[in-house]
Design an enzyme around this catalytic site. Sequence first.
Site, PDB file in Angstrom:
ATOM      1  N   LYS A 185       4.817   1.254  15.366  1.00 58.56           N
ATOM      2  CA  LYS A 185       5.873   1.104  14.375  1.00 58.56           C
ATOM      3  C   LYS A 185       5.886   2.294  13.420  1.00 58.56           C
ATOM      4  O   LYS A 185       6.929   2.754  12.994  1.00 58.56           O
ATOM      5  CB  LYS A 185       5.662  -0.190  13.578  1.00 58.56           C
ATOM      6  CG  LYS A 185       6.775  -0.468  12.577  1.00 58.56           C
ATOM      7  CD  LYS A 185       6.486  -1.698  11.742  1.00 58.56           C
ATOM      8  CE  LYS A 185       7.612  -1.927  10.745  1.00 58.56           C
ATOM      9  NZ  LYS A 185       7.222  -2.826   9.647  1.00 58.56           N
ATOM     10  N   GLN A 186       4.705   2.757  13.076  1.00 60.16           N
ATOM     11  CA  GLN A 186       4.617   3.870  12.130  1.00 60.16           C
ATOM     12  C   GLN A 186       3.352   4.664  12.374  1.00 60.16           C
ATOM     13  O   GLN A 186       2.437   4.219  13.062  1.00 60.16           O
ATOM     14  CB  GLN A 186       4.646   3.362  10.693  1.00 60.16           C
ATOM     15  CG  GLN A 186       3.502   2.437  10.329  1.00 60.16           C
ATOM     16  CD  GLN A 186       3.859   1.527   9.180  1.00 60.16           C
ATOM     17  OE1 GLN A 186       4.806   0.757   9.243  1.00 60.16           O
ATOM     18  NE2 GLN A 186       3.103   1.608   8.102  1.00 60.16           N
ATOM     19  N   TRP A 218       0.819  -1.209   0.000  1.00 59.49           N
ATOM     20  CA  TRP A 218       0.000   0.000   0.000  1.00 59.49           C
ATOM     21  C   TRP A 218       0.853   1.258   0.000  1.00 59.49           C
ATOM     22  O   TRP A 218       0.349   2.346  -0.274  1.00 59.49           O
ATOM     23  CB  TRP A 218      -0.927   0.008   1.220  1.00 59.49           C
ATOM     24  CG  TRP A 218      -0.198   0.149   2.535  1.00 59.49           C
ATOM     25  CD1 TRP A 218       0.524  -0.804   3.179  1.00 59.49           C
ATOM     26  CD2 TRP A 218      -0.133   1.313   3.351  1.00 59.49           C
ATOM     27  NE1 TRP A 218       1.042  -0.309   4.354  1.00 59.49           N
ATOM     28  CE2 TRP A 218       0.660   0.991   4.490  1.00 59.49           C
ATOM     29  CE3 TRP A 218      -0.665   2.602   3.253  1.00 59.49           C
ATOM     30  CZ2 TRP A 218       0.929   1.912   5.493  1.00 59.49           C
ATOM     31  CZ3 TRP A 218      -0.391   3.515   4.261  1.00 59.49           C
ATOM     32  CH2 TRP A 218       0.393   3.170   5.366  1.00 59.49           C
ATOM     33  N   ASP A 219       2.131   1.096   0.247  1.00 56.20           N
ATOM     34  CA  ASP A 219       3.039   2.245   0.263  1.00 56.20           C
ATOM     35  C   ASP A 219       2.934   3.073  -1.016  1.00 56.20           C
ATOM     36  O   ASP A 219       2.909   4.306  -0.990  1.00 56.20           O
ATOM     37  CB  ASP A 219       4.492   1.770   0.386  1.00 56.20           C
ATOM     38  CG  ASP A 219       4.743   0.895   1.580  1.00 56.20           C
ATOM     39  OD1 ASP A 219       3.814   0.194   1.996  1.00 56.20           O
ATOM     40  OD2 ASP A 219       5.877   0.900   2.081  1.00 56.20           O
ATOM     41  N   GLU A 256       1.801  -1.657  12.441  1.00 58.31           N
ATOM     42  CA  GLU A 256       1.902  -3.116  12.555  1.00 58.31           C
ATOM     43  C   GLU A 256       2.312  -3.582  13.948  1.00 58.31           C
ATOM     44  O   GLU A 256       2.481  -4.796  14.160  1.00 58.31           O
ATOM     45  CB  GLU A 256       2.885  -3.630  11.510  1.00 58.31           C
ATOM     46  CG  GLU A 256       2.406  -3.392  10.085  1.00 58.31           C
ATOM     47  CD  GLU A 256       3.556  -3.309   9.110  1.00 58.31           C
ATOM     48  OE1 GLU A 256       4.539  -4.052   9.283  1.00 58.31           O
ATOM     49  OE2 GLU A 256       3.488  -2.482   8.184  1.00 58.31           O
TER      50      GLU A 256
END
Length: 883
Positions: free
Chosen positions: A665-666, A422-423, A553
């Site tokens: 994580k992000q 999806w990046d 994640e």
Amino acid sequence: MTDEHVESPVNDPRRDFGDDPWRLVVRGIDPELAGQDETLFSLGNGYLGMRGNHEEGLPLGSHGTFVNGLHETWRIQHAENAYGFAEHGQTIVNAPDAKTIRIYVDDERLNLESSDILDVRRVLDMRNGTLTRTLLWMTPTGKRVRVETRRMVSFVSRHMATLEMRITVLDADADLTVSSLLVNRQDLGSVRAESAGEGLADPRKSEQLTERILDPGPAVHEGGRSVVSFRVHDSGMTLGVGVDHEFHVGEEGVPVVFDGVTGIGTDSGGGATVSAGGLFETRPGSAGGSYPGAWHTRVETSPDRTRHMFQGIARQGRTVRLVKTVAYHSSATAGLPELIDRCVHTLEKIASEPSEERWERQRRFLDGFWDRSDVQADAEPGVQQAIRWNLFQLAQATARADGRGVPAKGLTGSGYSGHYFWDSDIYVMPFLTYTTPFWARNVLRSRHRMLPQARTRAVMLNEEGALFPWRTINGEEASAYYAAGTAAYHINADITYALARYVAATGDLQFMLSGACDIPIETARLWASLGFWRTERDGTEAFHVHGVTGPDEYTTVVNDNLFTNVMARFNLRFAVEIVRRLADEAPHAYAEMLERLGLDPSEVDAWQRAAEGMHVPYSDAMGIHPQDSHFLDREVWDLAATPPEQKPLLLHFHPLVIYRFQVLKQADVVLALLLASDEFTREEKRLDFEYYDALTTGDSTLSAVVQSIIAAEVGYRELAYRYFDHALRVDLDNLHLNSADGVHIASAGGVWMTLVQGFAGMRDARRRLSFDPRLPAHWGGLRFKLEWRDSRIAVSLEQRRIGFEIVEGDSPVTVRVRGEDVEIRPGEPREVELEDQGPDLGTFRGLSAGILPREGDSGILPDLLLPEVPVVTTSIPTRPVEW
């Protein structure tokens, strides 16, 4: 997806790449940096990619030549299987390597690790799209040899690459042998990988398959040409690779006698055929036979290696030149003879043109790219060079993908097995949409082609519509770990979001009529099926989505992930809009679509209701948006007490350990603040940013760019720049210690987003352009261009003004600048005075986990953690590093 951890900025790791804003220059050779430099100097065009390996092969991080979509499949061996788990993994194939050219002078081989190298310089020229190297070698007999190389992967002819080598013995005549190789390194065991965390199970790296992958097929060798073919063992894909050689000695041309082909008998049943041809020569009109001073060439072949040898006397001061033209063709359906024919056609076409024309066409292609895409910053030294390097990586990953996806590492390395995530939809598509919309259309075509598999996957998950894969090459889900893979349903909304932005920016309704309208419709069906209605305590009804994983994640399979719900709401609304628009503007296509998809208008009404009733988590007590319904009930991970040696967390802690804590994580909620910018107030954004910034590890390169944009918007200008600076140099300075695995393409796209959406404050909500600038205080200006509805707009930003000019197009464009409409007409540039660059909240004193605290910062400050927040754990799950 994504990765990595952030090193403390105490010791500045910056390398010196020279001061030319168009070229990356490295002097000398450091074997410790081989893998990193191979990534930095990679060349590609979106279809074909070549790592920046030295022609001689050493020093080596990892060899790599990649064709987008060329992959092997393998059965995933689950320790404990269950229904619906992904069944087959997919891994990008390391295609046969044509980069290697070895040199022997007086029987001494040039070896960059052991030879006496007097000087060497490598240059990545981002304006010309070339990698060049100049090297001076002192042989053991005291002869100085100058070796110059030039390399290009063509943007114009996507199947073609060219390598050129010039050799000049400066001091005396010498025996010279030039050995040009084509090597199947995938199966010869010569592929070595290099990255941080050796010995750890790193999900960011490519799988290492032990069985043979490329089965040899027919081959043709004639004079200076070799064309070989392979079938990928399990996926069944086919590959053809052709190589042409031109050999020149001095200005006049010396005849080259072709001595034939040897080794064909060693072919292992591949059915190789040989046409040995006659005399291979560089001077037209020469007859066969041997000549005084003639050079001789021969071809040696085996199933996995083809070698063209050129041998003769190199005269003092006379340059010997070898031009190697390579063609790669792959297919999921065509047979091997067909691919050989395609390679021959490509080589013949290139051979019929003047040799310099290919280099000139490359420059012209990039002139157009930079005219559309360059972002010019009046900033401190090194920034402009780094910006252009990141933008160049985006071109190399997408320009000629031509209907294929965008791998997470582009075609610069095998990291993440060459998968599409999806990046690209969220971080790469904005750059493409607003600079070269046709490239964006091609990437969206790759998603449209995956719809059949996405529909099948939805059925397997007991849902309606379509569920796109979290990581894939061929359209099937390849993630073995469902909690952080399949459960990331937000992929559906991410793809729809990218499509919606493209349609809004271009007005390309024809693309929707060609079948792309199926994407928002089928993904809306999934949300309607996945979610459910529940009566709340106040008696109202709300639509909930349970059992999903958001972008973060480190928090998986949760209820009502805010990002997922906000994006699902967008997805549902866009589906409603596009169906009703087709009904009004294209009734025939609308009727055909209803029949093709079996769509009942009542479904559309249900989507509208679900969108308006979507539950968006909010904590009145905290004044923030919880990441999910139970996020605030968890303990807070004390990141300040976690040593750098235990980051990234995913490589040092069991997932269940991580999942019990508030740790990211992000960016998750903060990303939603950006993508759905008009649905949150600035105060909500500030409070959310302050809370989640302290919990975000920076283990993913996707975080810094988003945190930079929102930090700039809410007023933390100094922190915004720190995040931007980190993202700008994440690969150039190997800040996450895994640049050897390939470029972080999404982060490169995020650099453009940070410049245009962060510092220039561009937004595109509700199908209109708006600007609210946040130019860094120490920058003099920022200039870039945007495409909007068949017009190209040049934007120039300074501390006290922002200017607009239509440089291409005949129609006026209206933009908003801080709430005021500004009409821009062709031939009439407009300027708007700016009182400031937005709010300035001063230095952010809390822990910026993604970058780690500045010296003297104590971590999370008390005023950021209100009493209602769970106490920071006093038993942080650390362990001895050597354990």
